[in-house]
Motif scaffolding. Structure first.
Motif, PDB file in Angstrom:
ATOM      1  N   GLY A   1       1.248  -0.186  -2.047  1.00  0.00           N
ATOM      2  CA  GLY A   1      -0.153   0.157  -2.195  1.00  0.00           C
ATOM      3  C   GLY A   1      -1.038  -1.008  -2.596  1.00  0.00           C
ATOM      4  O   GLY A   1      -2.234  -0.808  -2.851  1.00  0.00           O
ATOM      5  N   SER A   2      -0.487  -2.229  -2.661  1.00  0.00           N
ATOM      6  CA  SER A   2      -1.309  -3.379  -3.057  1.00  0.00           C
ATOM      7  C   SER A   2      -2.287  -3.779  -1.965  1.00  0.00           C
ATOM      8  O   SER A   2      -3.320  -4.394  -2.258  1.00  0.00           O
ATOM      9  N   LEU A   3      -1.972  -3.461  -0.713  1.00  0.00           N
ATOM     10  CA  LEU A   3      -2.900  -3.700   0.387  1.00  0.00           C
ATOM     11  C   LEU A   3      -3.696  -2.425   0.639  1.00  0.00           C
ATOM     12  O   LEU A   3      -3.119  -1.360   0.876  1.00  0.00           O
ATOM     13  N   ASN A   4      -4.996  -2.547   0.612  1.00  0.00           N
ATOM     14  CA  ASN A   4      -5.868  -1.377   0.679  1.00  0.00           C
ATOM     15  C   ASN A   4      -6.197  -1.053   2.132  1.00  0.00           C
ATOM     16  O   ASN A   4      -7.311  -1.255   2.604  1.00  0.00           O
ATOM     17  N   ILE A   5      -5.207  -0.518   2.867  1.00  0.00           N
ATOM     18  CA  ILE A   5      -5.473  -0.060   4.224  1.00  0.00           C
ATOM     19  C   ILE A   5      -5.738   1.441   4.192  1.00  0.00           C
ATOM     20  O   ILE A   5      -5.421   2.125   3.214  1.00  0.00           O
ATOM     21  N   VAL A   6      -6.317   1.957   5.262  1.00  0.00           N
ATOM     22  CA  VAL A   6      -6.789   3.343   5.259  1.00  0.00           C
ATOM     23  C   VAL A   6      -5.660   4.360   5.050  1.00  0.00           C
ATOM     24  O   VAL A   6      -5.818   5.288   4.244  1.00  0.00           O
ATOM     25  N   PRO A   7      -4.515   4.262   5.740  1.00  0.00           N
ATOM     26  CA  PRO A   7      -3.472   5.274   5.491  1.00  0.00           C
ATOM     27  C   PRO A   7      -3.025   5.325   4.035  1.00  0.00           C
ATOM     28  O   PRO A   7      -2.772   6.411   3.498  1.00  0.00           O
ATOM     29  N   ILE A   8      -2.910   4.167   3.379  1.00  0.00           N
ATOM     30  CA  ILE A   8      -2.522   4.162   1.969  1.00  0.00           C
ATOM     31  C   ILE A   8      -3.616   4.776   1.117  1.00  0.00           C
ATOM     32  O   ILE A   8      -3.344   5.514   0.155  1.00  0.00           O
ATOM     33  N   MET A   9      -4.877   4.506   1.451  1.00  0.00           N
ATOM     34  CA  MET A   9      -5.983   5.089   0.695  1.00  0.00           C
ATOM     35  C   MET A   9      -6.008   6.609   0.865  1.00  0.00           C
ATOM     36  O   MET A   9      -6.309   7.340  -0.094  1.00  0.00           O
ATOM     37  N   ILE A  10      -5.683   7.095   2.046  1.00  0.00           N
ATOM     38  CA  ILE A  10      -5.628   8.548   2.257  1.00  0.00           C
ATOM     39  C   ILE A  10      -4.556   9.165   1.367  1.00  0.00           C
ATOM     40  O   ILE A  10      -4.769  10.202   0.722  1.00  0.00           O
TER      41      ILE A  10
ATOM     42  N   LEU B   1       5.546 -12.095   1.583  1.00  0.00           N
ATOM     43  CA  LEU B   1       5.873 -10.923   2.400  1.00  0.00           C
ATOM     44  C   LEU B   1       4.964  -9.748   2.100  1.00  0.00           C
ATOM     45  O   LEU B   1       4.732  -8.901   2.971  1.00  0.00           O
ATOM     46  N   TYR B   2       4.422  -9.689   0.896  1.00  0.00           N
ATOM     47  CA  TYR B   2       3.642  -8.535   0.462  1.00  0.00           C
ATOM     48  C   TYR B   2       2.142  -8.773   0.656  1.00  0.00           C
ATOM     49  O   TYR B   2       1.322  -8.183  -0.049  1.00  0.00           O
ATOM     50  N   SER B   3       1.795  -9.621   1.607  1.00  0.00           N
ATOM     51  CA  SER B   3       0.401  -9.952   1.895  1.00  0.00           C
ATOM     52  C   SER B   3       0.045  -9.482   3.301  1.00  0.00           C
ATOM     53  O   SER B   3       0.836  -8.807   3.982  1.00  0.00           O
ATOM     54  N   PHE B   4      -1.156  -9.866   3.721  1.00  0.00           N
ATOM     55  CA  PHE B   4      -1.633  -9.495   5.057  1.00  0.00           C
ATOM     56  C   PHE B   4      -0.674  -9.979   6.141  1.00  0.00           C
ATOM     57  O   PHE B   4      -0.276  -9.213   7.029  1.00  0.00           O
ATOM     58  N   TRP B   5      -0.306 -11.266   6.083  1.00  0.00           N
ATOM     59  CA  TRP B   5       0.551 -11.820   7.126  1.00  0.00           C
ATOM     60  C   TRP B   5       1.980 -11.309   7.003  1.00  0.00           C
ATOM     61  O   TRP B   5       2.682 -11.173   8.010  1.00  0.00           O
ATOM     62  N   GLY B   6       2.425 -11.004   5.790  1.00  0.00           N
ATOM     63  CA  GLY B   6       3.745 -10.415   5.652  1.00  0.00           C
ATOM     64  C   GLY B   6       3.820  -9.031   6.270  1.00  0.00           C
ATOM     65  O   GLY B   6       4.786  -8.690   6.966  1.00  0.00           O
ATOM     66  N   LEU B   7       2.788  -8.222   6.034  1.00  0.00           N
ATOM     67  CA  LEU B   7       2.741  -6.901   6.646  1.00  0.00           C
ATOM     68  C   LEU B   7       2.623  -7.013   8.166  1.00  0.00           C
ATOM     69  O   LEU B   7       3.260  -6.253   8.906  1.00  0.00           O
TER      70      LEU B   7
END
Length: 299
Positions: free
Chosen positions: A245-254, A161-167
């Motif tokens: 925050g384990s997935l490094n997408i732009v909103p989380i990085m901001i 669930l906490y991966s790309f496909w889970g998100l």
């Protein structure tokens, strides 16, 4: 004296006429423009200005140059991938639901349930949605434990669930209902006379959909994909609450750059947001163009 009084009378008359010609209905738009200026124009201007400043407030292009770092480029790529996958899958599944509801002769109670549910689910996001998925499909979630008791372990089969496909699956929860709300009017706009005319000329059902219905629906379908892309691209709370925050997408990085203790560089965060603004501007411009094209067929 009489001439002066006459001139004053004519001046007052013209002043009265000029006041009557003013369109006072514009006053009704003042709250909207004040709201847009306070919560859209000014914050956007602050982001743009901050993108070209260092921590001391001096002008610099370093923040824009830092957007070319591999980690940042990967974050943009991952955000685009999540947004693209959920936009395409959401349009496909939601489009099939809208088609079945409008043209599939489903019972009336199905439509009476699906439309209100779609209106609620399309706005159900953020922390509550993340918690719902963790409680359902997390490692100790209800469905996960139930399937494990039946001899099927989701996580042993590669699901996470906490991966790309889970998100992506979590995003689809609010993406698919949004498609139902958008495409239902488009399917309702398909006039029965078009199909009857095609059948009277010997066209089969498949030929009608390939040559008549799909070309008409294509602008609406494409604009829906674009809208869903933008809807997922800017999502922050759901992704952060789900993945931590384990997935490094732009909103989380901001968020990490503006509020973090380690990666604290607010101006780089502004530059990241500025990059998202550029992408979203292009997406909205494409959406507007496609909407104008689809509107020709929906009248």
């Amino acid at each position: 004296m009489a001439e002066q009084a006459s001139e004053r009378g004519r001046g007052a008359q013209w002043q009265h006429l000029d006041l009557r010609r003013i369109n006072w209905s514009w006053l009704g738009t003042v709250p909207f423009f004040l709201f847009a200026c306070a919560f859209l124009v000014l914050p956007s201007a602050s982001l743009v200005i901050g993108s070209f400043q260092d921590n001391e407030g001096n002008f610099t292009l370093q923040n824009i140059a830092d957007l070319g770092q591999p980690s940042i480029l990967n974050a943009y790529l991952l955000s685009v991938q999540v947004s693209g996958v959920t936009a395409l899958l959401g349009t496909l599944v939601g489009g099939l639901l809208a088609w079945a509801m409008v043209l599939g002769r489903l019972p009336r109670f199905v439509r009476a349930f699906l439309i209100p549910f779609s209106g609620v689910a399309s706005n159900f996001a953020g922390v509550p949605l993340a918690f719902a998925f963790i409680a359902t499909l997390g490692r100790v979630g209800f469905v996960t434990v139930l399937l494990k008791n039946l001899g099927f372990d989701l996580y042993d089969q590669g699901f996470n669930l906490y991966s790309f496909w889970g998100l992506s699956a979590t995003y689809l929860y609010f993406q698919i209902p949004l498609v139902v709300l958008i495409l239902t009017p488009a399917f309702e706009a398909l006039r029965p006379q078009w199909r009857e005319a095609a059948e009277s000329l010997g066209a089969s059902g498949g030929y009608y959909w390939r040559s008549v219905a799909l070309p008409i629906l294509t602008p609406a379908l494409l604009s829906t994909v674009v809208l869903l892309f933008g809807n997922a691209f800017g999502a922050y709370a759901t992704a952060y609450a789900l993945t931590g925050g384990s997935l490094n997408i732009v909103p989380i990085m901001i968020g990490a750059q503006i509020q973090g203790d380690i990666l604290h560089n607010p101006n780089l965060g502004y530059a990241l947001a500025f990059g998202m603004m550029v992408i979203m501007t292009l997406v909205l411009a494409l959406y507007s163009w496609l909407q104008r094209r689809s509107a020709r067929w929906l009248q």
